[in-house]
Scaffold this motif. Structure first.
Motif, PDB file in Angstrom:
ATOM      1  N   LEU A  28      -0.454   6.966  11.409  1.00 34.95           N
ATOM      2  CA  LEU A  28      -0.934   5.647  11.012  1.00 34.95           C
ATOM      3  C   LEU A  28      -0.431   4.561  11.968  1.00 34.95           C
ATOM      4  O   LEU A  28      -1.166   3.626  12.299  1.00 34.95           O
ATOM      5  CB  LEU A  28      -0.513   5.345   9.579  1.00 34.95           C
ATOM      6  N   HIS A  29       0.797   4.680  12.425  1.00 32.26           N
ATOM      7  CA  HIS A  29       1.292   3.729  13.419  1.00 32.26           C
ATOM      8  C   HIS A  29       0.471   3.786  14.702  1.00 32.26           C
ATOM      9  O   HIS A  29       0.201   2.763  15.333  1.00 32.26           O
ATOM     10  CB  HIS A  29       2.766   4.016  13.736  1.00 32.26           C
ATOM     11  N   GLN A  30       0.061   4.994  15.075  1.00 28.90           N
ATOM     12  CA  GLN A  30      -0.685   5.172  16.325  1.00 28.90           C
ATOM     13  C   GLN A  30      -2.063   4.518  16.284  1.00 28.90           C
ATOM     14  O   GLN A  30      -2.614   4.200  17.339  1.00 28.90           O
ATOM     15  CB  GLN A  30      -0.807   6.670  16.650  1.00 28.90           C
ATOM     16  N   ILE A  31      -2.624   4.305  15.096  1.00 30.66           N
ATOM     17  CA  ILE A  31      -3.925   3.622  15.013  1.00 30.66           C
ATOM     18  C   ILE A  31      -3.743   2.129  14.746  1.00 30.66           C
ATOM     19  O   ILE A  31      -4.716   1.415  14.494  1.00 30.66           O
ATOM     20  CB  ILE A  31      -4.835   4.246  13.939  1.00 30.66           C
ATOM     21  N   GLY A  32      -2.503   1.667  14.783  1.00 27.03           N
ATOM     22  CA  GLY A  32      -2.256   0.245  14.621  1.00 27.03           C
ATOM     23  C   GLY A  32      -2.100  -0.238  13.200  1.00 27.03           C
ATOM     24  O   GLY A  32      -2.158  -1.449  12.937  1.00 27.03           O
ATOM     25  N   TYR A  33      -1.893   0.685  12.252  1.00 32.98           N
ATOM     26  CA  TYR A  33      -1.714   0.270  10.864  1.00 32.98           C
ATOM     27  C   TYR A  33      -0.312  -0.279  10.627  1.00 32.98           C
ATOM     28  O   TYR A  33       0.663   0.185  11.233  1.00 32.98           O
ATOM     29  CB  TYR A  33      -1.976   1.452   9.921  1.00 32.98           C
ATOM     30  N   VAL A  34      -0.221  -1.239   9.737  1.00 31.33           N
ATOM     31  CA  VAL A  34       1.063  -1.782   9.297  1.00 31.33           C
ATOM     32  C   VAL A  34       1.396  -1.131   7.951  1.00 31.33           C
ATOM     33  O   VAL A  34       0.586  -1.134   7.027  1.00 31.33           O
ATOM     34  CB  VAL A  34       1.002  -3.310   9.138  1.00 31.33           C
ATOM     35  N   LEU A  35       2.595  -0.562   7.842  1.00 30.64           N
ATOM     36  CA  LEU A  35       3.027   0.075   6.604  1.00 30.64           C
ATOM     37  C   LEU A  35       3.811  -0.936   5.779  1.00 30.64           C
ATOM     38  O   LEU A  35       4.802  -1.507   6.241  1.00 30.64           O
ATOM     39  CB  LEU A  35       3.881   1.301   6.917  1.00 30.64           C
ATOM     40  N   THR A  36       3.349  -1.170   4.568  1.00 33.62           N
ATOM     41  CA  THR A  36       3.925  -2.225   3.747  1.00 33.62           C
ATOM     42  C   THR A  36       3.737  -1.905   2.274  1.00 33.62           C
ATOM     43  O   THR A  36       2.822  -1.151   1.900  1.00 33.62           O
ATOM     44  CB  THR A  36       3.266  -3.582   4.061  1.00 33.62           C
ATOM     45  N   ASP A  37       4.593  -2.493   1.437  1.00 31.42           N
ATOM     46  CA  ASP A  37       4.403  -2.371  -0.011  1.00 31.42           C
ATOM     47  C   ASP A  37       3.964  -3.707  -0.612  1.00 31.42           C
ATOM     48  O   ASP A  37       3.999  -3.901  -1.821  1.00 31.42           O
ATOM     49  CB  ASP A  37       5.667  -1.861  -0.685  1.00 31.42           C
ATOM     50  N   SER A  38       3.534  -4.610   0.259  1.00 30.46           N
ATOM     51  CA  SER A  38       3.064  -5.925  -0.178  1.00 30.46           C
ATOM     52  C   SER A  38       1.551  -6.026  -0.037  1.00 30.46           C
ATOM     53  O   SER A  38       1.033  -6.196   1.067  1.00 30.46           O
ATOM     54  CB  SER A  38       3.751  -7.026   0.641  1.00 30.46           C
ATOM     55  N   ASN A  39       0.850  -5.884  -1.135  1.00 28.49           N
ATOM     56  CA  ASN A  39      -0.602  -6.022  -1.189  1.00 28.49           C
ATOM     57  C   ASN A  39      -1.314  -5.213  -0.090  1.00 28.49           C
ATOM     58  O   ASN A  39      -2.125  -5.751   0.684  1.00 28.49           O
ATOM     59  CB  ASN A  39      -0.993  -7.496  -1.067  1.00 28.49           C
ATOM     60  N   PRO A  40      -1.062  -3.896   0.007  1.00 33.32           N
ATOM     61  CA  PRO A  40      -1.690  -3.090   1.061  1.00 33.32           C
ATOM     62  C   PRO A  40      -3.171  -2.826   0.781  1.00 33.32           C
ATOM     63  O   PRO A  40      -3.619  -2.881  -0.372  1.00 33.32           O
ATOM     64  CB  PRO A  40      -0.900  -1.784   1.006  1.00 33.32           C
ATOM     65  N   ASP A  41      -3.912  -2.541   1.851  1.00 35.29           N
ATOM     66  CA  ASP A  41      -5.319  -2.149   1.689  1.00 35.29           C
ATOM     67  C   ASP A  41      -5.420  -0.789   1.005  1.00 35.29           C
ATOM     68  O   ASP A  41      -6.337  -0.542   0.233  1.00 35.29           O
ATOM     69  CB  ASP A  41      -6.004  -2.065   3.055  1.00 35.29           C
ATOM     70  N   TYR A  42      -4.498   0.094   1.331  1.00 34.14           N
ATOM     71  CA  TYR A  42      -4.542   1.469   0.837  1.00 34.14           C
ATOM     72  C   TYR A  42      -3.173   1.925   0.350  1.00 34.14           C
ATOM     73  O   TYR A  42      -2.139   1.516   0.880  1.00 34.14           O
ATOM     74  CB  TYR A  42      -4.961   2.438   1.945  1.00 34.14           C
ATOM     75  N   VAL A  43      -3.186   2.810  -0.627  1.00 45.42           N
ATOM     76  CA  VAL A  43      -2.053   3.689  -0.913  1.00 45.42           C
ATOM     77  C   VAL A  43      -2.441   5.048  -0.343  1.00 45.42           C
ATOM     78  O   VAL A  43      -3.492   5.594  -0.692  1.00 45.42           O
ATOM     79  CB  VAL A  43      -1.770   3.810  -2.427  1.00 45.42           C
ATOM     80  N   VAL A  44      -1.624   5.553   0.570  1.00 47.36           N
ATOM     81  CA  VAL A  44      -1.919   6.823   1.229  1.00 47.36           C
ATOM     82  C   VAL A  44      -0.855   7.841   0.816  1.00 47.36           C
ATOM     83  O   VAL A  44       0.332   7.660   1.103  1.00 47.36           O
ATOM     84  CB  VAL A  44      -1.941   6.684   2.766  1.00 47.36           C
ATOM     85  N   LEU A  45      -1.306   8.889   0.156  1.00 53.16           N
ATOM     86  CA  LEU A  45      -0.401   9.928  -0.332  1.00 53.16           C
ATOM     87  C   LEU A  45      -0.497  11.164   0.550  1.00 53.16           C
ATOM     88  O   LEU A  45      -1.587  11.693   0.765  1.00 53.16           O
ATOM     89  CB  LEU A  45      -0.754  10.298  -1.775  1.00 53.16           C
ATOM     90  N   GLY A  46       0.634  11.601   1.065  1.00 51.33           N
ATOM     91  CA  GLY A  46       0.685  12.813   1.866  1.00 51.33           C
ATOM     92  C   GLY A  46       1.727  13.761   1.330  1.00 51.33           C
ATOM     93  O   GLY A  46       2.266  13.582   0.232  1.00 51.33           O
ATOM     94  N   GLU A  47       2.026  14.776   2.120  1.00 47.87           N
ATOM     95  CA  GLU A  47       2.996  15.800   1.723  1.00 47.87           C
ATOM     96  C   GLU A  47       4.414  15.326   1.991  1.00 47.87           C
ATOM     97  O   GLU A  47       4.690  14.678   2.995  1.00 47.87           O
ATOM     98  CB  GLU A  47       2.739  17.078   2.532  1.00 47.87           C
ATOM     99  N   THR A  48       5.319  15.640   1.084  1.00 46.85           N
ATOM    100  CA  THR A  48       6.744  15.406   1.306  1.00 46.85           C
ATOM    101  C   THR A  48       7.523  16.341   0.400  1.00 46.85           C
ATOM    102  O   THR A  48       7.010  16.780  -0.637  1.00 46.85           O
ATOM    103  CB  THR A  48       7.151  13.946   1.028  1.00 46.85           C
ATOM    104  N   ARG A  49       8.716  16.665   0.795  1.00 49.85           N
ATOM    105  CA  ARG A  49       9.567  17.518  -0.036  1.00 49.85           C
ATOM    106  C   ARG A  49      10.441  16.677  -0.959  1.00 49.85           C
ATOM    107  O   ARG A  49      11.236  17.207  -1.720  1.00 49.85           O
ATOM    108  CB  ARG A  49      10.454  18.398   0.850  1.00 49.85           C
ATOM    109  N   THR A  50      10.294  15.346  -0.886  1.00 49.04           N
ATOM    110  CA  THR A  50      11.167  14.453  -1.664  1.00 49.04           C
ATOM    111  C   THR A  50      10.352  13.377  -2.378  1.00 49.04           C
ATOM    112  O   THR A  50      10.580  12.187  -2.179  1.00 49.04           O
ATOM    113  CB  THR A  50      12.224  13.793  -0.754  1.00 49.04           C
ATOM    114  N   TYR A  51       9.365  13.786  -3.183  1.00 50.62           N
ATOM    115  CA  TYR A  51       8.628  12.814  -3.978  1.00 50.62           C
ATOM    116  C   TYR A  51       9.613  12.127  -4.928  1.00 50.62           C
ATOM    117  O   TYR A  51      10.353  12.789  -5.659  1.00 50.62           O
ATOM    118  CB  TYR A  51       7.530  13.491  -4.796  1.00 50.62           C
ATOM    119  N   SER A  52       9.633  10.788  -4.929  1.00 52.97           N
ATOM    120  CA  SER A  52      10.557  10.073  -5.801  1.00 52.97           C
ATOM    121  C   SER A  52       9.798   9.340  -6.897  1.00 52.97           C
ATOM    122  O   SER A  52       8.673   8.866  -6.689  1.00 52.97           O
ATOM    123  CB  SER A  52      11.389   9.076  -4.996  1.00 52.97           C
TER     124      SER A  52
END
Length: 277
Positions: A122-146
């Motif tokens: 996502l960084h490589q396509i120029g996306y900004v990762l934020t928890d403030s009013n984002p366009d999308y919630v993107v869910l992927g794989e992780t071993r530490t879902y909190s």
């Protein structure tokens, strides 16, 4: 329904087509887990298969619904097992998701639950990762879902963020047994929000079409190899590819008959496909 007596028997559609009308396979797509490796070990014949592909010069991509790792990470992990797959020949659901979002909403924002494979893409396509009013919630794989991260995702989706998932796999493999995966966690979020996600990875044929575009390949002369009927074979079939199901992963010969669609061929492993290249 009667089972096939020969693992490599062609489906009626494939066998009914005159040989002169079947286009030769000029490019290859293959799943990773269950086809090339299994629980940290290279499947016999996989090294020879990849080596033959590289020698032939035919374009190929190794596809995986796993969004945890970057292609560079996967290249290193595979090489550590003794399988040399070039970084540029690895296509993940994280890359497919990033490409999809870049086309839908260039320069957008996202709240991400996932690992480096997804955040890097996502960084490589120029996306900004934020928890403030984002366009999308993107869910992927992780071993530490909190619980905290899932609660944040639920609240953001309720506030209007669009819900995207890298893949629908409900479980994933580990040496200790199955693990809950993206599909299971997505179901939890959907239950809490009433919002269904858009899944980018297999069996969505979108991932196949993006892979074909990456190779500049045509569906009629491309083959897909996989070990799962519900993801690999389904997406390959829907994208118009020739499909090979290997029995070295999650699917047994008897299970093939339970599905309303069939692969072009069923083989024991990729070792049987070396001479097809």
């Amino acid at each position: 329904m009667a089972q096939s007596n020969t693992a490599a028997e062609a489906s009626p559609d494939e066998s009914a087509k005159p040989a002169a009308l079947r286009k030769p396979i000029e490019s290859w797509l293959t799943d990773m887990d269950g086809v090339l490796v299994h629980e940290g070990t290279v499947i016999p014949g996989a090294g020879e298969f990849i080596g033959k592909l590289r020698e032939s010069g035919k374009p190929f991509l190794v596809l995986t619904n796993n969004s945890i790792y970057t292609p560079r990470d996967l290249h290193a992990r595979l090489k550590g097992m003794g399988l040399d797959v070039p970084e540029e020949c690895i296509w993940t659901s994280a890359l497919a998701t990033a490409k999809f979002l870049a086309g839908q909403r260039p320069g957008g924002t996202a709240y991400v639950i996932g690992e480096a494979g997804l955040t890097t893409a996502l960084h490589q396509i120029g996306y900004v990762l934020t928890d403030s009013n984002p366009d999308y919630v993107v869910l992927g794989e992780t071993r530490t879902y909190s619980f905290e991260a899932l609660t944040k995702a639920i609240r953001l989706i309720n506030a209007g963020a669009r819900f995207i998932c890298t893949n629908p796999d409900e479980t994933g493999p580990s040496t200790e047994g199955v693990l809950p995966a993206t599909g299971s966690v997505a179901a939890l979020i959907t239950k809490a929000t009433g919002v269904e996600p858009y899944f980018v990875g297999k069996p969505n044929p979108l991932m196949m079409r993006e892979a074909l575009n990456t190779l500049n390949a045509h569906s009629e002369s491309t083959a897909m190899i996989g070990d799962r009927m519900d993801t690999d074979i389904k997406s390959g079939m829907e994208a118009g590819l020739k499909t090979f199901l290997v029995l070295s992963g999650l699917t047994s010969q008897s299970e093939v008959e339970r599905f309303p669609y069939r692969p072009s061929r069923v083989v024991k492993s990729v070792a049987e496909l070396v001479d097809e290249i």
